[in-house]
Design an enzyme around this catalytic site. Structure first.
Site, PDB file in Angstrom:
ATOM      1  N   ASP A 295       4.521  -4.542  -7.308  1.00 49.94           N
ATOM      2  CA  ASP A 295       3.076  -4.353  -7.534  1.00 49.94           C
ATOM      3  C   ASP A 295       3.304  -3.843  -9.103  1.00 49.94           C
ATOM      4  OD1 ASP A 295       2.741  -0.957  -6.499  1.00 49.94           O
ATOM      5  OD2 ASP A 295       4.361  -1.781  -7.591  1.00 49.94           O
ATOM      6  N   SER A 296       2.017  -3.566  -9.848  1.00 49.34           N
ATOM      7  CA  SER A 296       1.969  -3.188 -10.999  1.00 49.34           C
ATOM      8  C   SER A 296       2.391  -1.675 -11.357  1.00 49.34           C
ATOM      9  CB  SER A 296       0.689  -3.500 -11.946  1.00 49.34           C
ATOM     10  OG  SER A 296      -0.233  -2.443 -11.020  1.00 49.34           O
ATOM     11  N   GLY A 297       2.456  -0.903 -10.582  1.00 48.74           N
ATOM     12  CA  GLY A 297       2.632   0.560 -10.676  1.00 48.74           C
ATOM     13  C   GLY A 297       1.495   1.205 -10.685  1.00 48.74           C
TER      14      GLY A 297
ATOM     15  N   PHE B 275      -1.415   1.483  -9.001  1.00 45.29           N
ATOM     16  CA  PHE B 275      -1.900   2.107  -7.920  1.00 45.29           C
ATOM     17  C   PHE B 275      -1.094   3.473  -7.465  1.00 45.29           C
ATOM     18  CE2 PHE B 275      -4.261   2.727  -3.853  1.00 45.29           C
ATOM     19  CZ  PHE B 275      -3.494   2.971  -3.067  1.00 45.29           C
TER      20      PHE B 275
ATOM     21  N   ASP C 109      -4.266  -3.437 -12.925  1.00 43.68           N
ATOM     22  CA  ASP C 109      -5.834  -3.439 -12.750  1.00 43.68           C
ATOM     23  C   ASP C 109      -6.200  -2.073 -12.760  1.00 43.68           C
ATOM     24  OD1 ASP C 109      -5.768  -3.541  -8.988  1.00 43.68           O
ATOM     25  OD2 ASP C 109      -4.295  -2.723 -10.326  1.00 43.68           O
TER      26      ASP C 109
ATOM     27  N   GLN D 121     -11.390  -6.792  -8.370  1.00 42.26           N
ATOM     28  CA  GLN D 121     -11.950  -5.443  -8.248  1.00 42.26           C
ATOM     29  C   GLN D 121     -13.527  -5.621  -8.330  1.00 42.26           C
ATOM     30  OE1 GLN D 121     -10.399  -2.944  -7.425  1.00 42.26           O
ATOM     31  NE2 GLN D 121      -8.230  -3.455  -7.874  1.00 42.26           N
TER      32      GLN D 121
ATOM     33  N   ASP E 187       0.001  -6.704   2.851  1.00 37.09           N
ATOM     34  CA  ASP E 187       1.063  -5.717   2.754  1.00 37.09           C
ATOM     35  C   ASP E 187       0.566  -4.355   3.352  1.00 37.09           C
ATOM     36  OD1 ASP E 187      -0.260  -4.968   0.071  1.00 37.09           O
ATOM     37  OD2 ASP E 187       1.206  -3.496   0.578  1.00 37.09           O
TER      38      ASP E 187
ATOM     39  N   CYS F 146       8.365  -8.719  24.174  1.00 38.01           N
ATOM     40  CA  CYS F 146       8.877  -8.821  22.693  1.00 38.01           C
ATOM     41  C   CYS F 146      10.498  -9.042  22.756  1.00 38.01           C
ATOM     42  CB  CYS F 146       8.835  -7.280  22.134  1.00 38.01           C
ATOM     43  SG  CYS F 146       9.405  -7.436  20.408  1.00 38.01           S
TER      44      CYS F 146
ATOM     45  N   CYS G  99      12.590  -8.633  20.278  1.00 35.09           N
ATOM     46  CA  CYS G  99      13.260  -8.069  19.215  1.00 35.09           C
ATOM     47  C   CYS G  99      14.526  -7.304  19.909  1.00 35.09           C
ATOM     48  CB  CYS G  99      12.600  -7.007  18.265  1.00 35.09           C
ATOM     49  SG  CYS G  99      12.041  -5.519  19.284  1.00 35.09           S
TER      50      CYS G  99
ATOM     51  N   CYS H  59      13.771  -4.029  21.849  1.00 36.05           N
ATOM     52  CA  CYS H  59      12.832  -4.227  23.128  1.00 36.05           C
ATOM     53  C   CYS H  59      14.049  -4.861  24.106  1.00 36.05           C
ATOM     54  CB  CYS H  59      11.965  -5.077  23.046  1.00 36.05           C
ATOM     55  SG  CYS H  59      10.516  -4.215  22.338  1.00 36.05           S
TER      56      CYS H  59
ATOM     57  N   HIS I 156      11.464  -2.329  15.545  1.00 35.68           N
ATOM     58  CA  HIS I 156      10.262  -3.113  16.436  1.00 35.68           C
ATOM     59  C   HIS I 156       8.991  -3.319  15.881  1.00 35.68           C
ATOM     60  CE1 HIS I 156       7.734  -4.002  19.875  1.00 35.68           C
ATOM     61  NE2 HIS I 156       6.880  -3.034  19.422  1.00 35.68           N
TER      62      HIS I 156
END
Lengths: 395, 313
Positions: free
Chosen positions: A91-93, A95, A145, A188, A265, A303, A305, A308, A333
């Protein structure tokens, strides 16, 4: 442009795609775990590969502080530094700075803030952000942004939207590696459809490799949230990936995918793991509960994984309050769960059974039929009939 | 329960990290341990309840372990108690001693140690737990005590000792006839950000090559140090552990600096692998009947850095 986007399945607005990036070929819809400081808390690369992670996020702000962009560049880029062979997104940093630093101030030049290391005034400009991201070397990089929380109203939102477009041009000009890294623009405009529309058109004009929908996932009501997503996905080009930043809960991902988004994300799965909460088809399971102490079932019986397959709820319950391994197993998990969700979304669209999948998902989460109104509204726009999931409204 | 079905489990009353024996609190009712939830007293019956629920492959009997500086009177008391508790545990044991390691105590007194060893050998046990070591006695006095016990114990039964962790201490134990070790050595190394680097192929390498080892104290490196910021080599060249096969010292240095859990995970993997490799080298040396040479060379290689630190002698 350093990517190829190929739609391989559709249902109304929803699409499944094959996205080819410099380091990896990913399938969307796709969830990307957040690996803030060059690692997903407590999980090794081979575990992440076992789980099926395709792209992980690095935070430019944190990495620029430690170990530093220069060092990462010198050692061959973040992929090499972490030895991660699949996709990376930074990301751009912006936020982080706005949300972590009380004294951050946004001007036309950039974001001014106090360095957390030595208190000196610092400035993150669009140029600087792109430069740092060029050094880190991720497959996808984000424009800086002017992000404003959706709970704010007034002229600030309009100002931020126009500034985002102006900063977009500065980011494009500063980007030295368009052949190796894909610069995404971020839409935005708060909750205002007029502003959002202007922003979308402005970004589309710049012909970027991909587009993100920003400024959401910050406390706005769900009904406003889905409408912004729906508006943006309708207006953004069909042949480019769409990334809804900061989303989120499995339900939100299913709805946004139905509306035509591809990438997501969120820190939620890993963060909630550290509080002893597991993601399950019905919603969440709190492993700290006393009832878990004698529950010998796996977290989710269906599940597959590693957690589990090997551990019981009782054992994890005994760990969660005492040992880091508890949160590590839950992170494993929870991320498996999100990867499974991504895969199921992709395959159900490809195999032409997306509506059935959505209905199954909603029935499991809302067995009493109390599907929230915003979901019903969104699904109507998405053209998916979920009437069989909703209990009849009492007269 | 813990998902390690194909591993061997040995149980002993204390935990070297969290529950050390507290001889001051032990009384005729039971053995005392300092635990994260305060001091706990455990008697043979409660102990055997735990043993029958957890079902380890081997278990040490409940003992009154005392450090080397206790009075003669206290020492004698610990032997009487330990023998009584051994008999109590055995009488409650459904397997009648088939998985039992009889505890041998006796503090710093060689005669007491011998007497206790003789007594325990007469019980129907499958092996022995040599208790009371690693509680502050000096490395020098330990050899005589270990040997006094092992000389008496039957050859064909297993010997287990706790809290001897340093490579030198392990070699001392092996020389005295000890078969099984547990310690917190790796745990504390990892917590401190240390990685083991001492050479494992002691017999193969020419002595001069060993002495030219480039790491700091020839044992371990501290990956917090800034000299590793840009070091793209693995912790140990040619080490086959996951960490060395996949990651660099630079990455570990970064993870430690930003306090990420992955640092400890990767370090623990390497340190465990390296330490187990040390034991493998010991076994190989024993099979080749070169253990004494192995031990000598190892000790020499560890002293070189001390010699180098004194240039004008």
């Amino acid at each position: 442009m350093a990517l190829q986007f190929e739609v391989v399945g559709r249902f109304n607005r929803a699409r499944a795609s094959k996205l080819t990036l410099p380091h990896y070929v990913v399938q969307t819809p796709m969830f990307m775990p957040v690996g803030t400081q060059g690692t997903i808390k407590g999980l090794t690369n081979s575990q992440l590969e076992d789980i099926g992670c395709q792209i992980i996020l690095g935070n430019t702000y944190h990495l620029a502080l430690r170990p530093g962009a220069e060092l990462i560049d010198e050692l061959g880029g973040l992929h090499k530094f972490m030895n991660w062979k699949r996709g990376l997104l930074t990301d751009s940093g912006g936020f982080q700075m706005v949300s972590l630093l009380h004294l951050a101030d946004i001007t036309e030049e950039g974001v001014t803030f106090q360095s957390p290391v030595d208190g000196k005034p610092m400035l993150l400009t669009p140029e600087e952000s792109i430069q740092i991201q060029n050094k880190i070397g991720a497959d996808i990089i984000m424009a800086l942004d002017d992000v404003v929380r959706t709970t704010i109203t007034g002229p600030r939102i309009e100002e931020a939207m126009y500034r985002t477009l102006r900063w977009m041009d500065r980011c494009i000009a500063a980007h030295k590696r368009p052949d190796a890294q894909n610069l995404f623009g971020i839409v935005q405009g708060g909750l205002d459809p007029v502003l959002r529309d202007i922003c979308v058109r402005g970004l589309v004009e710049r012909n970027l490799p991909g587009y993100a929908i920003g400024g959401l996932a910050g406390g706005e009501d769900k009904d406003s949230f889905w409408r912004v997503v729906a508006q943006c996905t309708a207006a953004l080009p069909e042949d480019k990936p769409r990334y809804v930043m900061g989303v989120g809960y499995p339900l939100d991902i299913v709805v946004c995918s139905a509306l035509g988004a591809d990438m997501y994300d969120c820190v939620y799965p890993t963060r909630t793991a550290r509080f002893g909460t597991a993601l399950v088809p019905e919603g969440v399971l709190k492993l700290k509960h006393n009832a878990m102490a004698s529950d010998e079932r796996p977290i989710v019986s269906t599940c597959s994984c590693m957690v589990c397959k090997n551990y019981t709820r009782a054992y994890i319950h005994s760990l969660v309050t005492r040992d880091a391994m508890g949160s590590q197993l839950l992170s494993y998990h929870n991320l498996s769960y999100m990867m499974r969700l991504s895969k199921d979304l992709h395959m159900s669209i490809v195999e032409g059974r997306f509506p059935e999948y959505v209905r199954g998902f909603l029935r499991t989460q809302f067995p009493k039929g109390d599907v929230p109104q915003w979901v019903c509204n969104a699904m109507e726009v998405a053209g998916i009939d979920i009437s069989s999931c909703c209990a009849p409204v009492p007269v | 329960m813990v998902g390690l079905q194909d591993h061997f489990f040995i149980a002993s009353p204390g935990d070297s990290v969290e529950s050390l024996p507290e001889h001051g609190g032990t009384n005729k009712i039971g053995a005392a341990f300092e635990t994260p939830s305060g001091r706990r007293l455990i008697n043979p019956k409660d102990y055997m309840d735990i043993i029958s629920s957890t079902r380890p492959n081997l278990w040490a009997s409940l003992a009154d372990e005392v450090p080397a500086w206790v009075t003669e009177k206290r020492n004698r008391l610990s032997i009487d108690r330990t023998l009584k508790w051994l008999d109590d545990c055995l009488s409650l044991d459904q397997e009648k001693g088939a998985s039992t390691l009889g505890a041998v105590v006796g503090g710093p007194n060689i005669e007491h140690r011998k007497k206790c060893a003789t007594e325990v050998s007469m019980r129907n046990v499958s092996g022995f737990y040599l208790g009371g070591f690693g509680l502050g006695e000096s490395i020098e006095e330990r050899s005589a005590l270990l040997n006094a016990v092992t000389n008496i114990l039957p050859e064909e039964k297993i010997r287990f000792v706790s809290r001897l962790g340093l490579p030198e201490e392990v070699l001392q134990g092996v020389a005295a006839g000890i078969d099984l070790f547990d310690s917190t050595y790796i745990y504390h190394l990892t917590l401190g950000g240390f990685a083991l680097v001492f050479p494992l192929d002691i017999l193969g390498e020419a002595p001069e090559a060993l002495l030219r080892n480039s790491s700091n104290d020839y044992t371990k490196i501290n990956l917090h140090a800034t000299i590793y910021r840009k070091d793209t080599s693995p912790i140990v060249d040619k080490c086959s552990c996951y960490t060395c096969q996949n990651h660099t010292r630079a990455y570990l240095n970064h993870l430690l600096n930003v306090h990420e859990m992955l640092a400890q995970i990767l370090l623990e993997i390497h340190n465990t692998h390296h330490y187990l490799g040390f034991f493998r080298s010991i076994r190989r040396a024993l099979k080749q009947e070169k253990f004494e040479l192995f031990r000598e060379r190892f000790m020499e290689s560890r002293r070189v850095h001390l010699m180098e630190a004194v240039p004008y002698s």
